[in-house]
Design a protein around this motif. Structure first.
Motif, mmCIF file in Angstrom:
data_model
loop_
_atom_site.group_PDB
_atom_site.id
_atom_site.type_symbol
_atom_site.label_atom_id
_atom_site.label_comp_id
_atom_site.label_asym_id
_atom_site.label_seq_id
_atom_site.Cartn_x
_atom_site.Cartn_y
_atom_site.Cartn_z
ATOM 1 N N TYR A 68 -9.229 16.364 5.278
ATOM 2 C CA TYR A 68 -9.642 15.942 3.944
ATOM 3 C C TYR A 68 -8.630 16.377 2.885
ATOM 4 C CZ TYR A 68 -14.427 14.392 5.121
ATOM 5 O OH TYR A 68 -15.512 13.710 5.604
ATOM 6 N N ASN A 69 -8.128 17.586 3.001
ATOM 7 C CA ASN A 69 -7.162 18.065 2.017
ATOM 8 C C ASN A 69 -5.832 17.334 2.124
ATOM 9 O OD1 ASN A 69 -8.617 19.940 0.469
ATOM 10 N ND2 ASN A 69 -8.431 21.503 2.055
ATOM 11 N N ALA A 70 -5.424 16.997 3.356
ATOM 12 C CA ALA A 70 -4.183 16.235 3.512
ATOM 13 C C ALA A 70 -4.319 14.854 2.880
ATOM 14 C CB ALA A 70 -3.825 16.111 4.992
ATOM 15 N N LEU A 71 -5.452 14.209 3.098
ATOM 16 C CA LEU A 71 -5.690 12.902 2.477
ATOM 17 C C LEU A 71 -5.759 13.046 0.955
ATOM 18 C CD1 LEU A 71 -6.392 9.902 2.494
ATOM 19 C CD2 LEU A 71 -8.774 10.533 2.991
ATOM 20 N N GLY A 72 -6.484 14.042 0.476
ATOM 21 C CA GLY A 72 -6.564 14.264 -0.968
ATOM 22 C C GLY A 72 -5.208 14.534 -1.586
ATOM 23 N N ASP A 73 -4.379 15.321 -0.903
ATOM 24 C CA ASP A 73 -3.029 15.601 -1.407
ATOM 25 C C ASP A 73 -2.199 14.322 -1.481
ATOM 26 O OD1 ASP A 73 -3.663 18.278 -1.590
ATOM 27 O OD2 ASP A 73 -2.591 18.864 0.232
ATOM 28 N N ALA A 74 -2.334 13.454 -0.461
ATOM 29 C CA ALA A 74 -1.576 12.204 -0.449
ATOM 30 C C ALA A 74 -1.984 11.308 -1.616
ATOM 31 C CB ALA A 74 -1.785 11.479 0.880
ATOM 32 N N VAL A 75 -3.280 11.236 -1.883
ATOM 33 C CA VAL A 75 -3.766 10.422 -3.003
ATOM 34 C C VAL A 75 -3.303 11.022 -4.327
ATOM 35 C CG1 VAL A 75 -5.843 9.706 -4.254
ATOM 36 C CG2 VAL A 75 -5.719 9.432 -1.762
ATOM 37 N N ASP A 76 -3.430 12.330 -4.476
ATOM 38 C CA ASP A 76 -3.005 12.976 -5.720
ATOM 39 C C ASP A 76 -1.517 12.748 -5.983
ATOM 40 O OD1 ASP A 76 -5.547 13.925 -6.124
ATOM 41 O OD2 ASP A 76 -5.116 15.987 -5.517
ATOM 42 N N ALA A 77 -0.707 12.880 -4.940
ATOM 43 C CA ALA A 77 0.738 12.704 -5.103
ATOM 44 C C ALA A 77 1.068 11.276 -5.516
ATOM 45 C CB ALA A 77 1.458 13.057 -3.798
ATOM 46 N N ALA A 78 0.374 10.301 -4.927
ATOM 47 C CA ALA A 78 0.625 8.908 -5.278
ATOM 48 C C ALA A 78 0.230 8.624 -6.727
ATOM 49 C CB ALA A 78 -0.130 7.985 -4.328
ATOM 50 N N LEU A 79 -0.883 9.188 -7.172
ATOM 51 C CA LEU A 79 -1.364 8.919 -8.521
ATOM 52 C C LEU A 79 -0.495 9.565 -9.593
ATOM 53 C CD1 LEU A 79 -5.235 9.243 -8.050
ATOM 54 C CD2 LEU A 79 -3.925 7.158 -8.489
ATOM 55 N N GLU A 80 0.243 10.601 -9.239
ATOM 56 C CA GLU A 80 1.100 11.256 -10.217
ATOM 57 C C GLU A 80 2.143 10.304 -10.802
ATOM 58 O OE1 GLU A 80 2.903 14.692 -8.548
ATOM 59 O OE2 GLU A 80 1.049 15.881 -8.548
ATOM 60 N N ALA A 81 2.488 9.265 -10.045
ATOM 61 C CA ALA A 81 3.540 8.353 -10.486
ATOM 62 C C ALA A 81 3.016 7.207 -11.347
ATOM 63 C CB ALA A 81 4.269 7.782 -9.267
ATOM 64 N N VAL A 82 1.696 7.138 -11.568
ATOM 65 C CA VAL A 82 1.113 6.005 -12.300
ATOM 66 C C VAL A 82 0.533 6.495 -13.621
ATOM 67 C CG1 VAL A 82 -0.500 4.080 -12.172
ATOM 68 C CG2 VAL A 82 0.510 4.990 -10.071
ATOM 69 N N PRO A 83 0.870 5.846 -14.740
ATOM 70 C CA PRO A 83 0.338 6.282 -16.042
ATOM 71 C C PRO A 83 -1.182 6.300 -16.058
ATOM 72 C CG PRO A 83 2.094 4.668 -16.325
ATOM 73 C CD PRO A 83 1.790 4.703 -14.866
ATOM 74 N N GLY A 84 -1.744 7.281 -16.763
ATOM 75 C CA GLY A 84 -3.186 7.433 -16.800
ATOM 76 C C GLY A 84 -3.917 6.254 -17.401
ATOM 77 N N GLY A 85 -3.268 5.512 -18.283
ATOM 78 C CA GLY A 85 -3.939 4.392 -18.930
ATOM 79 C C GLY A 85 -3.941 3.106 -18.129
ATOM 80 N N ASP A 86 -3.175 3.057 -17.042
ATOM 81 C CA ASP A 86 -3.124 1.849 -16.214
ATOM 82 C C ASP A 86 -4.166 1.971 -15.111
ATOM 83 O OD1 ASP A 86 -2.511 -0.428 -14.838
ATOM 84 O OD2 ASP A 86 -0.345 -0.070 -14.777
ATOM 85 N N HIS A 87 -5.423 1.741 -15.492
ATOM 86 C CA HIS A 87 -6.530 2.027 -14.586
ATOM 87 C C HIS A 87 -6.514 1.149 -13.347
ATOM 88 C CE1 HIS A 87 -7.819 2.985 -18.772
ATOM 89 N NE2 HIS A 87 -8.089 4.141 -18.197
ATOM 90 N N ALA A 88 -6.210 -0.140 -13.513
ATOM 91 C CA ALA A 88 -6.202 -1.039 -12.363
ATOM 92 C C ALA A 88 -5.117 -0.634 -11.365
ATOM 93 C CB ALA A 88 -6.002 -2.485 -12.816
ATOM 94 N N GLU A 89 -3.945 -0.277 -11.859
ATOM 95 C CA GLU A 89 -2.877 0.119 -10.944
ATOM 96 C C GLU A 89 -3.177 1.471 -10.306
ATOM 97 O OE1 GLU A 89 0.353 -0.164 -8.580
ATOM 98 O OE2 GLU A 89 -0.629 -1.725 -9.783
ATOM 99 N N ARG A 90 -3.838 2.345 -11.022
ATOM 100 C CA ARG A 90 -4.224 3.625 -10.426
ATOM 101 C C ARG A 90 -5.225 3.397 -9.289
ATOM 102 N NH1 ARG A 90 -2.843 8.298 -12.697
ATOM 103 N NH2 ARG A 90 -4.738 9.426 -12.177
ATOM 104 N N PHE A 91 -6.140 2.466 -9.483
ATOM 105 C CA PHE A 91 -7.070 2.146 -8.406
ATOM 106 C C PHE A 91 -6.327 1.601 -7.194
ATOM 107 C CE2 PHE A 91 -9.358 -1.348 -6.301
ATOM 108 C CZ PHE A 91 -10.271 -0.582 -5.590
#
Length: 231
Positions: A68-91
């Motif tokens: 679970y932590n490895a998957l969570g880390d992978a998702v967190d790392a991917a989201l770091e590259a996407v602006p917080g206001g671009d909700h559709a792209e973050r999804f």
């Protein structure tokens, strides 16, 4: 406070047990895990391993939390590259990260989201927090989009007093402001996202049915984004 040599040795041994357990999981599956086999590959007698991991179930829990932590880390790392206001792209980025990790780690993904291991029940006090990391990020994206007025208006869905009460409890527990129709669709998006990944990881489409499964998954992400009202 700096770790003592004994504490460092314990941390290293636990890391080695986890690494060997992952290797055995990939080869033998969850049902084939054996502490004796782990001890053998660790280079110690089996009784020594029990000082760190008391049973096969404890080893499974160790691997569940690690996965679970490895998957969570992978998702967190991917989201770091996407602006917080671009909700559709973050999804979409979250969904892609789940798919990529699942395809790269099919044995670990199967332990988390496949058939239950006979006789094993994951202890909630150890697995709930890491196990909800990804859905927590999904909820964060939808709530942020709702708060920013970035969701298309959704029609009210069918409901019952029991369902309305369940949704209200979730809303209070997680401190959400989204209405029932958004929250209910968010639950469906969560289930459908992992369902789409499950079908691909576990080969449920059948061999050769789709020559470009990544493109199919992008279609699914578009449909799921629209379902919850992401512009």
């Amino acid at each position: 406070m700096a770790q003592t040599p004994r504490e460092r040795a314990r941390v290293q041994t636990m890391a080695d047990i986890t690494r060997i357990g992952r290797d055995h999981l990939a080869v033998h599956g969850a049902a084939g895990l054996s502490l004796r086999a782990v001890a053998r590959d660790l280079g110690v007698v089996s009784s020594a391993v029990y000082r760190y991991v008391a049973s096969r179930d404890d080893l499974l829990t160790l691997l569940v939390v690690d996965g679970y932590n490895a998957l969570g880390d992978a998702v967190d790392a991917a989201l770091e590259a996407v602006p917080g206001g671009d909700h559709a792209e973050r999804f979409r980025t979250l969904g892609r990260a789940v798919r990529v990790w699942g395809l790269a780690e099919p044995a670990r993904y199967a332990l988390l989201f496949g058939s239950p291991v006979p006789g094993y029940a994951a202890p909630a006090e150890q697995t709930t927090e890491p196990g909800t990391r990804v859905v927590g990020r999904l909820v964060e994206i939808i709530q942020s989009a709702f708060g920013a007025g970035a969701l298309q208006p959704l029609p009210a869905g069918s409901s019952t007093p029991a369902l309305a009460g369940d949704l209200a409890a979730i809303r209070a527990e997680v401190q959400l402001s989204m209405p029932d129709e958004v929250l209910a669709r968010g639950v469906l998006v969560w289930a459908a996202l992992f369902g789409a990944v499950n079908f691909e990881v576990f080969g449920q489409y059948g061999p050769g049915t789709f020559s470009d499964p990544a493109a199919l998954f992008e279609c699914h992400l578009d449909a799921l984004a629209a379902m919850v009202g992401l512009r």
